[in-house]
Scaffold this motif. Structure first.
Motif, mmCIF file in Angstrom:
data_model
loop_
_atom_site.group_PDB
_atom_site.id
_atom_site.type_symbol
_atom_site.label_atom_id
_atom_site.label_comp_id
_atom_site.label_asym_id
_atom_site.label_seq_id
_atom_site.Cartn_x
_atom_site.Cartn_y
_atom_site.Cartn_z
ATOM 1 N N HIS A 140 -10.378 13.211 10.156
ATOM 2 C CA HIS A 140 -10.706 14.611 9.861
ATOM 3 C C HIS A 140 -11.037 14.805 8.386
ATOM 4 O O HIS A 140 -10.548 15.722 7.723
ATOM 5 C CB HIS A 140 -9.546 15.521 10.275
ATOM 6 N N TYR A 141 -11.843 13.899 7.825
ATOM 7 C CA TYR A 141 -12.350 13.982 6.459
ATOM 8 C C TYR A 141 -11.267 13.837 5.390
ATOM 9 O O TYR A 141 -11.435 14.299 4.256
ATOM 10 C CB TYR A 141 -13.108 15.305 6.247
ATOM 11 N N GLU A 142 -10.159 13.214 5.719
ATOM 12 C CA GLU A 142 -9.147 12.945 4.713
ATOM 13 C C GLU A 142 -8.408 11.659 5.076
ATOM 14 O O GLU A 142 -8.498 11.170 6.205
ATOM 15 C CB GLU A 142 -8.149 14.094 4.599
ATOM 16 N N THR A 143 -7.693 11.101 4.102
ATOM 17 C CA THR A 143 -6.918 9.893 4.322
ATOM 18 C C THR A 143 -5.439 10.232 4.302
ATOM 19 O O THR A 143 -4.937 10.770 3.305
ATOM 20 C CB THR A 143 -7.217 8.833 3.244
ATOM 21 N N LEU A 144 -4.761 9.938 5.388
ATOM 22 C CA LEU A 144 -3.334 10.212 5.480
ATOM 23 C C LEU A 144 -2.577 9.022 4.891
ATOM 24 O O LEU A 144 -2.672 7.903 5.387
ATOM 25 C CB LEU A 144 -2.918 10.423 6.933
ATOM 26 N N THR A 145 -1.849 9.267 3.815
ATOM 27 C CA THR A 145 -1.053 8.214 3.177
ATOM 28 C C THR A 145 0.370 8.709 2.979
ATOM 29 O O THR A 145 0.611 9.908 2.797
ATOM 30 C CB THR A 145 -1.629 7.807 1.812
ATOM 31 N N GLN A 146 1.299 7.764 3.004
ATOM 32 C CA GLN A 146 2.705 8.064 2.731
ATOM 33 C C GLN A 146 3.222 6.983 1.792
ATOM 34 O O GLN A 146 3.358 5.832 2.185
ATOM 35 C CB GLN A 146 3.521 8.091 4.027
ATOM 36 N N THR A 147 3.457 7.384 0.560
ATOM 37 C CA THR A 147 3.861 6.442 -0.475
ATOM 38 C C THR A 147 5.354 6.580 -0.752
ATOM 39 O O THR A 147 5.867 7.687 -0.863
ATOM 40 C CB THR A 147 3.089 6.698 -1.779
ATOM 41 N N ALA A 148 6.028 5.460 -0.846
ATOM 42 C CA ALA A 148 7.458 5.472 -1.134
ATOM 43 C C ALA A 148 7.752 4.614 -2.353
ATOM 44 O O ALA A 148 7.176 3.538 -2.520
ATOM 45 C CB ALA A 148 8.258 4.953 0.058
ATOM 46 N N ARG A 149 8.633 5.096 -3.180
ATOM 47 C CA ARG A 149 9.093 4.305 -4.323
ATOM 48 C C ARG A 149 10.268 3.449 -3.847
ATOM 49 O O ARG A 149 11.250 3.963 -3.315
ATOM 50 C CB ARG A 149 9.551 5.212 -5.458
ATOM 51 N N VAL A 150 10.167 2.147 -4.037
ATOM 52 C CA VAL A 150 11.257 1.248 -3.651
ATOM 53 C C VAL A 150 11.688 0.443 -4.870
ATOM 54 O O VAL A 150 10.868 0.073 -5.712
ATOM 55 C CB VAL A 150 10.851 0.303 -2.499
ATOM 56 N N GLU A 151 12.974 0.212 -4.946
ATOM 57 C CA GLU A 151 13.532 -0.568 -6.052
ATOM 58 C C GLU A 151 14.513 -1.572 -5.458
ATOM 59 O O GLU A 151 15.535 -1.194 -4.878
ATOM 60 C CB GLU A 151 14.240 0.335 -7.059
ATOM 61 N N ALA A 152 14.202 -2.844 -5.587
ATOM 62 C CA ALA A 152 15.011 -3.915 -5.005
ATOM 63 C C ALA A 152 15.709 -4.715 -6.093
ATOM 64 O O ALA A 152 15.134 -5.001 -7.147
ATOM 65 C CB ALA A 152 14.133 -4.843 -4.170
ATOM 66 N N CYS A 153 16.959 -5.077 -5.834
ATOM 67 C CA CYS A 153 17.729 -5.884 -6.784
ATOM 68 C C CYS A 153 17.056 -7.236 -6.999
ATOM 69 O O CYS A 153 16.625 -7.883 -6.044
ATOM 70 C CB CYS A 153 19.140 -6.119 -6.266
#
Length: 217
Positions: A140-153
């Motif tokens: 529908h003329y857009e890009t669906l994105t879901q960004t997450a910040r992850v921090e791993a030891c």
């Protein structure tokens, strides 16, 4: 795949939903229909996706089996409802980000860690099931994105640096619940929902009891 694995899978899916088993036959809890092909059920509902076979983390960033065209078609068909869910999940998830930031500006804590911003394609939800996450899908003329910040030891379980040895310390991986819009290819009515996922969020230093240093006589 062994029978025990199949049975454990069926138990994990059916039991929380008050599913029934009669003389070794499994039934869906709501409809009462029998699960005729348990091997198919286990393969598609419980088994590891191909992208996770060689991973130790609980999410996949690359997935050669990702059903991008099916998701696009479903989004187009249910666009209004999906747009509402997508807006809600972005607005109410604290560690969602709509743009990348300069990682050099991030603070460094006692235990070393690796920070990144990711677009997961699949992940394990809060009840232990692998789900398909709607990500990088054009519709529908857009890009669906879901960004997450992850921090791993960087060294989980190892003693914390810069702390005297008389303290029993260790670096501990911490997690946070993150909400994602997911796609369920087996739901033919409305294949989208918002579910919760545990994602690595920080690396903490656990400080145990003080131990008196050993002194040679």
């Amino acid at each position: 795949m062994t029978e025990n694995v199949e049975e454990n899978c069926l138990v994990s899916i059916a039991s929380p939903l008050n599913g029934a088993v009669i003389k070794g036959r499994w039934f869906f809890p709501v409809s009462g229909k029998e699960i005729l092909d348990s091997k198919w059920f286990v393969r598609h509902i419980c088994c590891l996706p191909g992208c996770a076979k060689n991973l130790s983390q609980h999410y996949c960033l690359d997935d050669y089996e990702y059903p991008v065209y099916e998701i696009q078609h479903a989004v187009e068909y249910h666009y209004a409802a999906v747009a509402a869910l997508y807006k809600d999940v972005l607005a109410s998830t604290e560690n969602s980000v709509d743009r990348l930031v300069d990682l050099a500006d991030e603070q460094t804590y006692l235990c070393g860690s690796y920070t990144s911003y990711v677009h997961p394609k699949r992940a394990i939800n809060s009840v232990g099931q692998w789900r398909i996450v709607v990500n990088d899908v054009q519709a529908h003329y857009e890009t669906l994105t879901q960004t997450a910040r992850v921090e791993a030891c960087a060294h989980a379980g190892q003693p914390c640096p810069l702390v005297p040895e008389c303290y029993h310390t260790k670096c501990v991986q911490k997690f946070i619940y993150h909400r994602f819009l997911v796609y369920d290819p087996y739901d033919y009515y409305f294949p989208f929902a918002i579910e919760s996922f545990l994602m690595p969020s920080s690396c903490a230093c656990y400080n145990g009891a003080y131990a008196e240093p050993y002194h040679k006589v």
